[in-house]
Design a protein around this motif. Structure first.
Motif, mmCIF file in Angstrom:
data_model
loop_
_atom_site.group_PDB
_atom_site.id
_atom_site.type_symbol
_atom_site.label_atom_id
_atom_site.label_comp_id
_atom_site.label_asym_id
_atom_site.label_seq_id
_atom_site.Cartn_x
_atom_site.Cartn_y
_atom_site.Cartn_z
ATOM 1 N N ALA A 150 -19.572 -4.070 -24.129
ATOM 2 C CA ALA A 150 -19.951 -4.507 -22.785
ATOM 3 C C ALA A 150 -19.597 -5.972 -22.569
ATOM 4 O O ALA A 150 -19.148 -6.369 -21.481
ATOM 5 N N ALA A 151 -19.783 -6.792 -23.613
ATOM 6 C CA ALA A 151 -19.446 -8.212 -23.504
ATOM 7 C C ALA A 151 -17.945 -8.389 -23.271
ATOM 8 O O ALA A 151 -17.520 -9.205 -22.440
ATOM 9 N N CYS A 152 -17.135 -7.621 -23.993
ATOM 10 C CA CYS A 152 -15.678 -7.695 -23.815
ATOM 11 C C CYS A 152 -15.275 -7.267 -22.405
ATOM 12 O O CYS A 152 -14.424 -7.894 -21.767
ATOM 13 N N VAL A 153 -15.885 -6.177 -21.931
ATOM 14 C CA VAL A 153 -15.564 -5.683 -20.592
ATOM 15 C C VAL A 153 -15.991 -6.695 -19.528
ATOM 16 O O VAL A 153 -15.273 -6.941 -18.557
ATOM 17 N N ALA A 154 -17.175 -7.296 -19.720
ATOM 18 C CA ALA A 154 -17.667 -8.297 -18.761
ATOM 19 C C ALA A 154 -16.742 -9.507 -18.725
ATOM 20 O O ALA A 154 -16.415 -10.021 -17.646
ATOM 21 N N LEU A 155 -16.316 -9.970 -19.876
ATOM 22 C CA LEU A 155 -15.392 -11.105 -19.929
ATOM 23 C C LEU A 155 -14.050 -10.732 -19.321
ATOM 24 O O LEU A 155 -13.413 -11.543 -18.639
ATOM 25 N N ALA A 156 -13.619 -9.487 -19.554
ATOM 26 C CA ALA A 156 -12.338 -9.035 -19.012
ATOM 27 C C ALA A 156 -12.366 -8.964 -17.493
ATOM 28 O O ALA A 156 -11.356 -9.219 -16.823
ATOM 29 N N SER A 157 -13.532 -8.627 -16.928
ATOM 30 C CA SER A 157 -13.635 -8.516 -15.469
ATOM 31 C C SER A 157 -13.423 -9.859 -14.786
ATOM 32 O O SER A 157 -13.017 -9.916 -13.623
ATOM 33 N N GLY A 158 -13.689 -10.947 -15.503
ATOM 34 C CA GLY A 158 -13.480 -12.278 -14.933
ATOM 35 C C GLY A 158 -12.160 -12.891 -15.340
ATOM 36 O O GLY A 158 -11.878 -14.044 -15.005
ATOM 37 N N ALA A 159 -11.341 -12.129 -16.073
ATOM 38 C CA ALA A 159 -10.041 -12.627 -16.521
ATOM 39 C C ALA A 159 -8.932 -11.828 -15.863
ATOM 40 O O ALA A 159 -9.179 -10.904 -15.091
ATOM 41 N N SER A 160 -7.707 -12.184 -16.188
ATOM 42 C CA SER A 160 -6.566 -11.465 -15.641
ATOM 43 C C SER A 160 -5.413 -11.506 -16.630
ATOM 44 O O SER A 160 -5.436 -12.264 -17.603
ATOM 45 N N GLY A 161 -4.415 -10.665 -16.386
ATOM 46 C CA GLY A 161 -3.204 -10.686 -17.189
ATOM 47 C C GLY A 161 -3.436 -10.430 -18.665
ATOM 48 O O GLY A 161 -4.182 -9.538 -19.065
ATOM 49 N N THR A 162 -2.797 -11.263 -19.509
ATOM 50 C CA THR A 162 -2.823 -11.038 -20.948
ATOM 51 C C THR A 162 -4.225 -11.174 -21.546
ATOM 52 O O THR A 162 -4.585 -10.423 -22.452
ATOM 53 N N THR A 163 -5.018 -12.102 -21.051
ATOM 54 C CA THR A 163 -6.377 -12.277 -21.572
ATOM 55 C C THR A 163 -7.208 -11.033 -21.305
ATOM 56 O O THR A 163 -7.953 -10.561 -22.169
ATOM 57 N N ARG A 164 -7.062 -10.491 -20.119
ATOM 58 C CA ARG A 164 -7.791 -9.271 -19.774
ATOM 59 C C ARG A 164 -7.346 -8.103 -20.660
ATOM 60 O O ARG A 164 -8.170 -7.327 -21.159
ATOM 61 N N GLY A 165 -6.045 -7.997 -20.876
ATOM 62 C CA GLY A 165 -5.534 -6.933 -21.731
ATOM 63 C C GLY A 165 -6.050 -7.034 -23.146
ATOM 64 O O GLY A 165 -6.418 -6.031 -23.769
ATOM 65 N N ALA A 166 -6.094 -8.254 -23.684
ATOM 66 C CA ALA A 166 -6.575 -8.459 -25.045
ATOM 67 C C ALA A 166 -8.050 -8.097 -25.167
ATOM 68 O O ALA A 166 -8.467 -7.439 -26.133
ATOM 69 N N LEU A 168 -9.898 -6.061 -23.259
ATOM 70 C CA LEU A 168 -10.096 -4.619 -23.140
ATOM 71 C C LEU A 168 -9.564 -3.898 -24.383
ATOM 72 O O LEU A 168 -10.117 -2.873 -24.798
ATOM 73 N N GLY A 169 -8.506 -4.444 -24.977
ATOM 74 C CA GLY A 169 -8.002 -3.880 -26.226
ATOM 75 C C GLY A 169 -9.029 -4.003 -27.337
ATOM 76 O O GLY A 169 -9.234 -3.065 -28.127
ATOM 77 N N VAL A 170 -9.696 -5.145 -27.417
ATOM 78 C CA VAL A 170 -10.751 -5.350 -28.421
ATOM 79 C C VAL A 170 -11.902 -4.373 -28.175
ATOM 80 O O VAL A 170 -12.435 -3.775 -29.119
ATOM 81 N N ALA A 171 -12.285 -4.191 -26.924
ATOM 82 C CA ALA A 171 -13.374 -3.262 -26.600
ATOM 83 C C ALA A 171 -13.027 -1.841 -27.034
ATOM 84 O O ALA A 171 -13.862 -1.121 -27.594
ATOM 85 N N SER A 172 -11.783 -1.429 -26.776
ATOM 86 C CA SER A 172 -11.365 -0.077 -27.170
ATOM 87 C C SER A 172 -11.360 0.061 -28.684
ATOM 88 O O SER A 172 -11.724 1.112 -29.229
#
Length: 300
Positions: A150-166, A168-172
């Motif tokens: 959930a922490a990774c997804v929450a951080l990803a929601s406020g990011a974009s591009g490569t940071t968001r991909g990384a 969400l990849g960690v969360a998966s």
């Protein structure tokens, strides 16, 4: 090189290649879907209508089967470092098929990541342990796993591009690592009879973990970063799996002496550094139909 070793190396490299091919094909389609479908089942529904994505999914399944064959012959600690070369294959195939430009720093970070994972897996080498984790251990671990995702997804929601991909990849990867322990339980039950798993909860939790992880992977690909997404997955999954195996299945790791502890610490630092670099350096594909911001979105 002996027969079993040669077969193990060959199957592991083939599995890494098939996994990398699936990454490139699935990611190239996922990034064309509107962000409105991120982290929603509708993303998978729309992707399943695309031939190229289905080809990637077929390659994904093939890679899983081939890697299972490699693991049937060789030890996990021997196979997993070879499978980590899938990141390099993904970059090569992404450059060849999608004309993605990865600068020298990205290639260097990819090599460091593969070496770091190899050292970590070699030095830890989990052995022994149980087939089943206790309900008490899952009661403690499950909230931690969910909160980390959930922490990774929450951080990803406020990011974009490569940071968001990384992210969400960690969360998966966290979801897949938990799913690995549940898969071990499923296989154990299956060994007691074809339908012996039915009354137990682990196989159903396994399905949820893998389905959730798969949705997160496709959402990571949707962010438009192949290198960052794959790096986040490959860096996190084996490390989390080892931690869960040691704490929940009572597996033992071969970290003996200050030299081994230092090697593991340096390997972890190298992996984190490599993921951070890969989350920053990748540039969009250079196809003539691609606008500066990336591939055109397809709302369907």
């Amino acid at each position: 090189m002996g027969g079993p070793v040669a077969w193990t190396v060959g199957l592991s490299l083939l599995a890494a290649f098939l996994d990398a091919l699936s990454n490139v094909l699935e990611q190239s389609e996922a990034e064309r879907v509107s962000d409105d479908h991120t982290l929603r089942p509708t993303l998978l529904i729309r992707l399943a209508r695309r031939r190229r994505w289905l080809l990637g999914f077929t390659s994904d399944v093939g890679g899983y089967i081939v890697s299972a064959g490699a693991l049937a012959i060789g030890a996990v600690v021997f196979v997993e470092p070879i499978l980590s070369t899938g990141l390099l294959f993904s970059l090569f195939l992404g450059a060849a098929i999608e004309r993605r430009h990865v600068p020298t720093a990205g290639w260097r970070a990819a090599v460091v990541l593969c070496v770091g994972l190899s050292v970590f897996l070699y030095e830890t080498s989990p052995t022994g342990g149980r087939n089943l984790a206790s309900v008490a251990s899952w009661t403690l671990a499950a909230p931690c796993v969910v909160l980390a995702m959930a922490a990774c997804v929450a951080l990803a929601s406020g990011a974009s591009g490569t940071t968001r991909g990384a992210l969400l990849g960690v969360a998966s990867a966290i979801s897949f690592a938990a799913g690995a322990l549940l898969t071990k339980a499923f296989v154990y039950y299956l060994g007691n009879g074809v339908f012996a798993w039915v009354p137990h909860w682990e196989p159903y939790a396994m399905a949820v973990a893998h389905l959730g992880g798969f949705l997160l992977v496709q959402s990571a690909f949707q962010a438009g970063s192949l290198a960052a997404s794959v790096a986040g997955i490959q860096a996190t999954q084996p490390i989390v799996a080892v931690l869960l195996g040691v704490t929940m299945l009572h597996e033992r790791i071969a970290v003996d002496g200050s030299a081994s502890v230092f090697a593991v610490a340096m390997a972890c630092i190298a992996v984190v550094w490599a993921v951070v670099v890969l989350a920053r350096v990748e540039q969009p594909s250079t196809s003539g139909t691609t606008p500066p911001g990336g591939l055109p979105l397809d709302p369907t």
